[in-house]
Design an enzyme around this catalytic site. Structure first.
Site, PDB file in Angstrom:
ATOM      1  N   HIS A  21       2.964  42.200  12.002  1.00  0.00           N
ATOM      2  CA  HIS A  21       2.757  41.523  13.292  1.00  0.00           C
ATOM      3  C   HIS A  21       1.772  40.356  13.118  1.00  0.00           C
ATOM      4  O   HIS A  21       1.999  39.258  13.629  1.00  0.00           O
ATOM      5  CB  HIS A  21       2.152  42.485  14.330  1.00  0.00           C
ATOM      6  CG  HIS A  21       3.023  43.641  14.717  1.00  0.00           C
ATOM      7  ND1 HIS A  21       2.574  44.940  14.726  1.00  0.00           N
ATOM      8  CD2 HIS A  21       4.303  43.708  15.133  1.00  0.00           C
ATOM      9  CE1 HIS A  21       3.538  45.743  15.126  1.00  0.00           C
ATOM     10  NE2 HIS A  21       4.608  45.023  15.375  1.00  0.00           N
ATOM     11  N   LYS A  45       6.679  56.011  27.192  1.00  0.00           N
ATOM     12  CA  LYS A  45       6.441  56.385  25.796  1.00  0.00           C
ATOM     13  C   LYS A  45       5.122  57.135  25.688  1.00  0.00           C
ATOM     14  O   LYS A  45       4.256  56.989  26.531  1.00  0.00           O
ATOM     15  CB  LYS A  45       6.364  55.125  24.928  1.00  0.00           C
ATOM     16  CG  LYS A  45       7.711  54.514  24.622  1.00  0.00           C
ATOM     17  CD  LYS A  45       7.524  53.446  23.558  1.00  0.00           C
ATOM     18  CE  LYS A  45       8.824  52.751  23.211  1.00  0.00           C
ATOM     19  NZ  LYS A  45       8.600  51.632  22.284  1.00  0.00           N
ATOM     20  N   ARG A  94      12.742  41.490  10.088  1.00  0.00           N
ATOM     21  CA  ARG A  94      12.378  41.933   8.736  1.00  0.00           C
ATOM     22  C   ARG A  94      13.601  42.059   7.842  1.00  0.00           C
ATOM     23  O   ARG A  94      13.574  41.724   6.679  1.00  0.00           O
ATOM     24  CB  ARG A  94      11.680  43.295   8.799  1.00  0.00           C
ATOM     25  CG  ARG A  94      10.298  43.233   9.384  1.00  0.00           C
ATOM     26  CD  ARG A  94       9.812  44.611   9.735  1.00  0.00           C
ATOM     27  NE  ARG A  94      10.682  45.223  10.724  1.00  0.00           N
ATOM     28  CZ  ARG A  94      10.422  46.337  11.368  1.00  0.00           C
ATOM     29  NH1 ARG A  94       9.331  47.004  11.110  1.00  0.00           N
ATOM     30  NH2 ARG A  94      11.256  46.813  12.262  1.00  0.00           N
ATOM     31  N   SER A 132       5.333  50.008  12.400  1.00  0.00           N
ATOM     32  CA  SER A 132       4.295  50.827  13.055  1.00  0.00           C
ATOM     33  C   SER A 132       4.637  52.309  12.887  1.00  0.00           C
ATOM     34  O   SER A 132       3.751  53.143  12.659  1.00  0.00           O
ATOM     35  CB  SER A 132       4.226  50.493  14.545  1.00  0.00           C
ATOM     36  OG  SER A 132       3.853  49.150  14.739  1.00  0.00           O
TER      37      SER A 132
HETATM   38  O1  PNS Z   1       7.674  46.366  19.711  1.00  0.00           O
HETATM   39  P1  PNS Z   1       8.940  46.754  20.410  1.00  0.00           P
HETATM   40  O2  PNS Z   1       8.806  48.155  20.964  1.00  0.00           O
HETATM   41  O3  PNS Z   1      10.160  46.559  19.555  1.00  0.00           O
HETATM   42  O4  PNS Z   1       9.086  45.751  21.668  1.00  0.00           O
HETATM   43  C1  PNS Z   1      10.156  45.870  22.564  1.00  0.00           C
HETATM   44  C2  PNS Z   1       9.955  44.953  23.790  1.00  0.00           C
HETATM   45  C3  PNS Z   1       8.591  45.185  24.417  1.00  0.00           C
HETATM   46  C4  PNS Z   1      10.057  43.517  23.348  1.00  0.00           C
HETATM   47  C5  PNS Z   1      11.096  45.269  24.809  1.00  0.00           C
HETATM   48  O5  PNS Z   1      11.160  46.636  25.018  1.00  0.00           O
HETATM   49  C6  PNS Z   1      10.907  44.563  26.146  1.00  0.00           C
HETATM   50  O6  PNS Z   1      11.039  43.369  26.237  1.00  0.00           O
HETATM   51  N1  PNS Z   1      10.587  45.349  27.214  1.00  0.00           N
HETATM   52  C7  PNS Z   1      10.353  44.842  28.536  1.00  0.00           C
HETATM   53  C8  PNS Z   1      11.471  45.218  29.518  1.00  0.00           C
HETATM   54  C9  PNS Z   1      12.623  44.232  29.402  1.00  0.00           C
HETATM   55  O7  PNS Z   1      12.512  43.065  29.647  1.00  0.00           O
HETATM   56  N2  PNS Z   1      13.788  44.793  29.020  1.00  0.00           N
HETATM   57  C10 PNS Z   1      14.998  44.039  28.815  1.00  0.00           C
HETATM   58  C11 PNS Z   1      15.044  43.494  27.388  1.00  0.00           C
HETATM   59  S1  PNS Z   1      16.575  42.746  27.024  1.00  0.00           S
END
Ligand code: PNS
Length: 164
Positions: A21, A45, A94, A132
C-alpha cells in the site's frame, strides 16, 4: 492560468497497511496534486485492527508526505470521491488474480459515476505477493513480517500476537 488540484482517492480496508500500500500511495503522490487514503468504515467486517488504529497508523506513516491525506469513508466510494472533488480512484494491481475483482469494481464505479476514472498502478516487484491477509496470518502464527509492513505496523502486530 490556475487549475483545480488533481485529487485521487486510494480506498481500502488497510487491515493492516502493508508496504505494498505504501508503495502505491508514494507513487500516486507523485502523479496527483493530492492523494487521499480513504479507510473504509465497515461495521460488517471484523478487522484485526480497529478503525481508529488503522487511521492512526496511516497518519503516522504519511506524516512527512504533505500531499497525502488520510480520511475515513462509508457508503458508496463514488459519492465520497465526488464530495472530495476527486477525479480519480487509485487501485494497486499485483497480479492477474487481482484483475477480475478490480475490473468489476472499476467498471461498476464508472457506471455509477462516469466522470471518475480508476487508475491502476503496479507496486514494486518486491511487494507483488504481499497482502494484508497473509501478513495477519503469518504474524498470528509467529512468523516474521519485517520488511512487509511499516515498522509501526510490525510493532502493533507484536502487541496483538505476543510470541508464544
Ligand atoms: O482494501 P479492499 O478491501 O480491497 O477495498 C475495497 C473497497 C473499500 C475499495 C470497496 O469495498 C469499496 O469501494 N467499498 C465502498 C462501497 C462501494 O462503493 N461499493 C461499490 C463498489 S463497485
Amino acid at each position: 492560468m490556475s487549475r483545480e488540484p488533481r485529487v485521487a482517492i486510494y480506498p481500502g480496508s488497510f487491515d493492516p497497511l502493508t508496504n505494498g500500500h505504501v508503495d502505491i500511495i508514494t507513487r500516486g503522490a507523485r502523479l496527483f496534486d493530492e492523494i487521499v487514503v480513504a479507510v473504509l468504515l465497515n461495521p460488517e467486517k471484523s478487522p484485526l485492527f480497529t478503525f481508529d488504529e488503522r487511521v492512526a497508523i496511516a497518519r503516522e506513516v504519511f506524516a512527512s508526505l504533505p500531499n497525502v491525506q488520510v480520511d475515513v469513508f462509508e457508503g458508496l466510494l463514488v459519492d465520497y470521491a465526488r464530495r472530495r472533488r476527486a477525479t480519480a480512484i487509485v487501485r494497486g494491481l499485483r497480479a492477474i488474480s487481482d484483475f477480475e475483482y478490480e475490473m468489476q469494481m472499476a467498471l461498476m464505479n464508472r457506471r455509477l459515476s462516469g466522470d471518475i476514472e480508476t487508475v491502476f498502478m503496479m507496486p514494486a516487484e518486491a511487494y507483488t505477493y504481499v497482502s494484508s491477509r497473509l501478513v495477519k496470518e503469518i504474524s498470528a502464527l509467529g512468523g516474521n513480517v519485517s520488511g512487509l509492513v511499516p515498522p509501526v505496523v510490525e510493532a502493533r502486530l507484536r502487541d496483538k500476537h505476543p510470541r508464544r
